[in-house]
Every structure is written in structure tokens, then in C-alpha cells.
Design an enzyme around this catalytic site. Sequence first.
Site, PDB file in Angstrom:
ATOM      1  N   GLY A  12       5.797 -56.538 -12.720  1.00 10.53           N
ATOM      2  CA  GLY A  12       7.161 -56.071 -12.437  1.00 10.53           C
ATOM      3  C   GLY A  12       7.409 -55.611 -11.014  1.00 10.53           C
ATOM      4  O   GLY A  12       8.320 -54.818 -10.766  1.00 10.53           O
ATOM      5  N   SER A  13       6.644 -56.127 -10.038  1.00  7.80           N
ATOM      6  CA  SER A  13       6.904 -55.683  -8.660  1.00  7.80           C
ATOM      7  C   SER A  13       8.249 -56.227  -8.158  1.00  7.80           C
ATOM      8  O   SER A  13       8.923 -55.568  -7.354  1.00  7.80           O
ATOM      9  CB  SER A  13       5.756 -56.064  -7.718  1.00  7.80           C
ATOM     10  OG  SER A  13       5.748 -57.444  -7.469  1.00  7.80           O
ATOM     11  N   ASN A  14       8.657 -57.391  -8.617  1.00 11.90           N
ATOM     12  CA  ASN A  14       9.994 -57.889  -8.238  1.00 11.90           C
ATOM     13  C   ASN A  14      11.094 -57.042  -8.885  1.00 11.90           C
ATOM     14  O   ASN A  14      12.117 -56.761  -8.255  1.00 11.90           O
ATOM     15  CB  ASN A  14      10.155 -59.363  -8.619  1.00 11.90           C
ATOM     16  CG  ASN A  14       9.550 -60.284  -7.567  1.00 11.90           C
ATOM     17  OD1 ASN A  14      10.095 -60.427  -6.476  1.00 11.90           O
ATOM     18  ND2 ASN A  14       8.403 -60.880  -7.879  1.00 11.90           N
ATOM     19  N   MET A  90       7.252 -65.261 -17.856  1.00 15.63           N
ATOM     20  CA  MET A  90       6.384 -66.448 -17.899  1.00 15.63           C
ATOM     21  C   MET A  90       6.678 -67.355 -19.095  1.00 15.63           C
ATOM     22  O   MET A  90       5.765 -67.739 -19.817  1.00 15.63           O
ATOM     23  CB  MET A  90       4.921 -66.003 -17.885  1.00 15.63           C
ATOM     24  CG  MET A  90       4.553 -65.265 -16.617  1.00 15.63           C
ATOM     25  SD  MET A  90       4.907 -66.265 -15.149  1.00 15.63           S
ATOM     26  CE  MET A  90       4.286 -65.222 -13.863  1.00 15.63           C
ATOM     27  N   ARG A  91       7.953 -67.675 -19.290  1.00 16.25           N
ATOM     28  CA  ARG A  91       8.336 -68.586 -20.366  1.00 16.25           C
ATOM     29  C   ARG A  91       9.449 -69.500 -19.893  1.00 16.25           C
ATOM     30  O   ARG A  91      10.251 -69.093 -19.041  1.00 16.25           O
ATOM     31  CB  ARG A  91       8.900 -67.812 -21.572  1.00 16.25           C
ATOM     32  CG  ARG A  91       7.863 -67.152 -22.354  1.00 16.25           C
ATOM     33  CD  ARG A  91       8.430 -66.278 -23.442  1.00 16.25           C
ATOM     34  NE  ARG A  91       7.334 -65.466 -23.916  1.00 16.25           N
ATOM     35  CZ  ARG A  91       6.452 -65.875 -24.820  1.00 16.25           C
ATOM     36  NH1 ARG A  91       6.612 -67.036 -25.421  1.00 16.25           N
ATOM     37  NH2 ARG A  91       5.429 -65.124 -25.152  1.00 16.25           N
ATOM     38  N   ASN A 107      15.856 -67.050 -11.163  1.00 11.90           N
ATOM     39  CA  ASN A 107      14.392 -66.942 -11.274  1.00 11.90           C
ATOM     40  C   ASN A 107      13.779 -66.907  -9.878  1.00 11.90           C
ATOM     41  O   ASN A 107      14.331 -67.479  -8.936  1.00 11.90           O
ATOM     42  CB  ASN A 107      13.853 -68.165 -12.028  1.00 11.90           C
ATOM     43  CG  ASN A 107      12.345 -68.134 -12.202  1.00 11.90           C
ATOM     44  OD1 ASN A 107      11.764 -67.093 -12.546  1.00 11.90           O
ATOM     45  ND2 ASN A 107      11.687 -69.259 -11.949  1.00 11.90           N
ATOM     46  N   HIS A 109      10.272 -68.001  -7.881  1.00 14.56           N
ATOM     47  CA  HIS A 109       9.062 -68.814  -8.053  1.00 14.56           C
ATOM     48  C   HIS A 109       8.222 -68.753  -6.770  1.00 14.56           C
ATOM     49  O   HIS A 109       8.777 -68.894  -5.674  1.00 14.56           O
ATOM     50  CB  HIS A 109       9.440 -70.260  -8.377  1.00 14.56           C
ATOM     51  CG  HIS A 109       8.237 -71.120  -8.592  1.00 14.56           C
ATOM     52  ND1 HIS A 109       7.498 -71.046  -9.758  1.00 14.56           N
ATOM     53  CD2 HIS A 109       7.600 -72.003  -7.792  1.00 14.56           C
ATOM     54  CE1 HIS A 109       6.461 -71.863  -9.649  1.00 14.56           C
ATOM     55  NE2 HIS A 109       6.501 -72.460  -8.473  1.00 14.56           N
TER      56      HIS A 109
END
Length: 215
Positions: A12-14, A90-91, A107, A109
Site C-alpha cells: 500500500g505505498s501507492n 493484483m487481480r 491502475n 503498473h
Amino acid sequence: MLNLGVLASGRGSNFQSIINEIEAGKLNASIKLLIVDNPHAYAIERAKKHSIEYLYINPKEFSSKNDFFRKITDELKARNVELVILAGFMRIVRKPLIDAFPNRIMNIHPALLPSFPGLHGQKQASDYGVRISGCTVHFVDEGMDTGPVIIQAAVPVSPDDTEETLSARILKLEHKIFPEAIRLYADGRLSVEGRVVKIKGCELKDEYIVNPPLR
Ligand code: GAR
């Protein structure tokens, strides 16, 4: 003020970088809900610390992936979420959520898409031996990391990089471009034409990166 819902699976750093921008008054948004698909996600601790509501939704409790994403959609809609943020989720997102939030899911990436989609984008890039990699914020469609690109940022890659060293270099930029993409959205500056994202009032600087540098 823009209502956000965040989906995460791990550290959860983002998620934290978005919380920080909001708390610093640099992003006019409010995080209404964090949803995790992993009860041990460290993102939960961050939500607790900042008094953000969170929910663990166990995918195994649903008979189909669509049902799992229907439940997520219902929880987000119940809190009037306007933009959904995938912060290390991650889905592959399924149709019920995409249909409910068309071009309203972002998202991050850890590679310059369309190169190195899927898992371990940083390892894929260092194993391939590219000289430049980076990160991408994009709107989410039904493919894997295929939706319209909003912002990309590049870093040099050294032949001596490991997955860890390259990931750390890329992560610093992730924490800058994700809040920036949300800010552009919140300010009404983004529009999608086909698969191209237009940004109102954005001036391109004619600069370049060469790695290794020119002599
Ligand atoms: C980030 O590097 C993000 O780009 C990546 O997972 C990490 C999550 O870190 N996402 C993907 O690989 C998605 N395909 P965080 O939990 O500390 O934000």
C-alpha cells in the site's frame, strides 16, 4: 471534492502517497473506502492510521469472479465513489466493476506499457535488458494492463540492476505520477478519445533520456 475508492492487495505505498497528497492539501479528493482482497495487506494498517474505512472482501466466498467484483462495485457505489484507484491490486478487474465505472478506474503498473504487462514488470524489464523502463498510470479496461495511458515516467536501467534495485527506482516515480493522474482527473482535465487520453492545458517539454548517456 472527488470521492475515491482504493483497491489494494499488499504493502500500500501507492495508497500512502495518495493519502499524503490529500493531507498536504495538494489533491482535492477524499478516500471513502479501502477494499483489500488479502487480510494481511499492510494497506489496512495505513487505513487505520488515517481513519479511512476499510473492508476485507474474501474472493473465495464468491462462486464466480463476476460475483466478487459485483460485491466490490456495490460497496463502492454505496459510498458514492466517483473514481476507483487500483493501488497494487493484483487481480484482473472483471466486467461488473468496469461497466459500473467506465474510464473511471485507474491502475499503476511498474513498466512502460505496452511493454512488460502482468506480474513482475520490473523483473521482466531487467531480465530483458532494456536500457529504459518506468511506470504507467492508465484507465482500466477488460484486458490485462491494456487501457488508455494517462501518464508515464521513465528511469534508466543498469545492467547491474536487480529486480529490487530497479523496483525501488521506479517506485519513487510511481508515488509522484499516481497522485498527479488523480489530480488531472479531479481538475476535469482528462478526456478519452478512442484509446488516447487528451490532457487539457498540458505543454510537452521537448526533452529526452539516453542511457548510457551520449558523450
Ligand atoms: C507497485 O509497484 C505497483 O506498480 C505494482 O505493485 C506494486 C504495489 O506496491 N502493481 C502491479 O504490478 C500491477 N500489475 P504498493 O502496494 O506499495 O503500492
